[in-house]
Design a protein around this motif. Structure first.
Motif, mmCIF file in Angstrom:
data_model
loop_
_atom_site.group_PDB
_atom_site.id
_atom_site.type_symbol
_atom_site.label_atom_id
_atom_site.label_comp_id
_atom_site.label_asym_id
_atom_site.label_seq_id
_atom_site.Cartn_x
_atom_site.Cartn_y
_atom_site.Cartn_z
ATOM 1 N N ARG A 163 19.091 19.853 38.428
ATOM 2 C CA ARG A 163 19.478 21.003 37.614
ATOM 3 C C ARG A 163 18.315 21.986 37.515
ATOM 4 N N ARG A 204 22.340 30.303 32.756
ATOM 5 C CA ARG A 204 23.277 29.511 31.946
ATOM 6 C C ARG A 204 22.633 28.209 31.485
ATOM 7 N N ASP A 212 28.053 26.122 25.366
ATOM 8 C CA ASP A 212 27.531 26.872 26.505
ATOM 9 C C ASP A 212 26.788 28.108 26.029
ATOM 10 N N ARG A 214 24.846 31.703 27.752
ATOM 11 C CA ARG A 214 24.495 32.500 28.904
ATOM 12 C C ARG A 214 23.561 33.627 28.476
ATOM 13 N N GLU A 266 21.652 24.893 34.264
ATOM 14 C CA GLU A 266 22.869 24.714 35.058
ATOM 15 C C GLU A 266 22.627 23.731 36.200
#
Length: 312
Positions: A163, A204, A212, A214, A266
Motif C-alpha cells: 500500500r 486516498r 474513507d 480523500r 490506498e
C-alpha cells in the motif's frame, strides 16, 4: 543445430540493427555471421534485410518472420529447460519492464542476486513509469502496481498487501512539523506524480475508524518519474505518497519517516503482468517465485507513530 544458430543470429541482428553488433554478441566473426544470414535467406527463399553501406533494416518479409522466429527460439529454450524441470539451467533472454523507483530502490539488487543464481540467463530491464505494452515483442513481462490495464493480460500477484504511505525526511519535519492526519496536508508541500500524463493529486486514505478520506494534494513540484519524487522527499523538499516497497529501505535506514501511520494509504498491489500464460516460461516462473519471496521479506509499514516522535 546450425539452423537454430542462424535463426538466433537473425533475431539478434534485427534487435541490434547491425549485423556486426549481433556477431559480437554471439562471438562470431563478421564473415561467419554474413554467411549464416545468407544461408537463412537461401533456406527461406526471401530477402530478410535491406543492406546498404550505412544501414541495415528489415524487409516486409523480415518483419513478418521476426515474430515467428522470436517465438520459436523462446519455445525451444522452454523445451530445453522443461527436460530437467526445476533443476534446469535457465538460458535465453528475459525482457522485463518495471517502475522506475521500484527498479532502482529494490529490483536492481534483487535481479543481481537472481542472475548470480542463473548466470546463463540474459536480463534486459526497462525502467519506466509509463504503462508498458507487454503485447510488444520487446517485453516479456512487466512489474506493475495496481490491476492490469487490459483484461486480456495475465496478472500474477507478487505483493498483494502492498500500500501507499506518507513519507518525509527528518529535515523537512524539523522545519515544518508532521501532520497529525492527512487532513492537515493542506498546510504542507506535497510532492506529486504524473502517471501516463495524468496528475495524481487525489490521495486516498482509510481513517482509524474505517471511514474513507480523500485529500487534494497541493505542492510546488510535479514529475512523471517516481524516482525523482522519492529523491525530492529524501532531500527534504516535501511530503510524498509512495508505495511502501519503494521506500521501505529508506524508512529502515532513517532517511525517511512514515507519517500518520494509523491512516492506511490506498492499496497498491504489485503484479507480474504477462500477455498470456503461454509466456510463463520456466524463467518467468522462477523469477516470480524469487520476487514473491523478496517482497514477503520486506517488513510491513509501521502502524504507530515514529514520525510523531521526531517533532516532539
Amino acid at each position: 543445430m546450425k539452423a537454430l544458430a542462424d535463426l538466433r543470429l537473425f533475431v539478434r541482428t534485427a534487435e541490434a540493427g547491425s549485423l556486426s553488433a549481433a556477431a559480437r554478441l554471439l562471438d562470431l566473426s563478421p564473415a561467419v555471421a554474413s554467411a549464416a544470414l545468407r544461408r537463412l535467406e537461401t533456406e527461406l527463399d526471401v530477402q530478410l534485410f535491406v543492406r546498404s553501406t550505412r544501414s541495415l533494416r528489415l524487409t516486409t518479409e523480415g518483419e513478418r518472420f521476426l515474430s515467428h522466429a522470436t517465438e520459436a527460439l523462446q519455445l525451444l529454450d522452454e523445451g530445453r529447460q522443461a527436460l530437467h524441470g526445476d533443476r534446469a539451467e535457465l538460458r535465453g533472454e528475459l525482457r522485463i519492464s518495471a517502475p522506475s523507483d521500484l527498479g532502482r530502490s529494490a529490483l536492481l539488487s534483487w535481479l543481481d542476486t537472481f542472475q548470480q543464481q542463473h548466470p546463463r540467463l540474459l536480463l534486459r530491464l526497462q525502467l519506466t513509469d509509463r504503462v508498458a505494452d507487454v503485447h510488444r515483442q520487446s517485453i516479456d513481462i512487466a512489474l506493475r502496481y495496481g490491476p492490469p490495464p487490459e483484461s486480456s493480460l495475465v496478472a500474477l500477484p507478487l505483493a498483494p498487501d502492498n500500500r501507499r504511505v506518507l513519507v518525509a525526511a527528518p529535515a523537512y519535519l524539523q522545519r515544518h512539523g508532521a501532520p497529525a492526519s492527512p487532513k492537515d496536508l493542506q498546510g504542507h508541500n506535497c510532492l506529486r506524480f504524473l502517471l501516463s500524463d495524468e496528475l495524481h493529486t487525489h490521495w486516498r486514505f482509510t481513517a482509524p475508524d474505517g471511514s474513507d478520506c480523500r485529500i487534494e494534494a497541493q505542492g510546488d513540484r510535479v514529475c512523471d518519474d517516481a524516482e525523482a519524487v522519492r529523491r525530492w522527499a529524501l532531500a527534504g523538499a516535501g511530503i510524498a505518497y509512495k508505495s511502501w516497497l519503494d521506500v521501505a529501505d529508506d524508512v529502515a535506514a532513517g532517511r525517511l519517516s512514515v507519517l500518520c501511520p494509523d491512516w492506511r494509504g490506498e492499496p497498491t498491489p504489485l503484479h507480474l503482468v504477462s500477455p498470456g500464460r503461454r509466456m510463463l516460461s520456466p524463467a518467468v516462473q522462477r523469477l516470480r517465485s524469487f520476487l514473491q519471496a523478496r517482497c514477503a521479506a520486506v517488513p510491513p509499514p509501521p502502524s504507530h507513530g515514529p514520525a510523531r516522535e521526531i517533532v516532539r
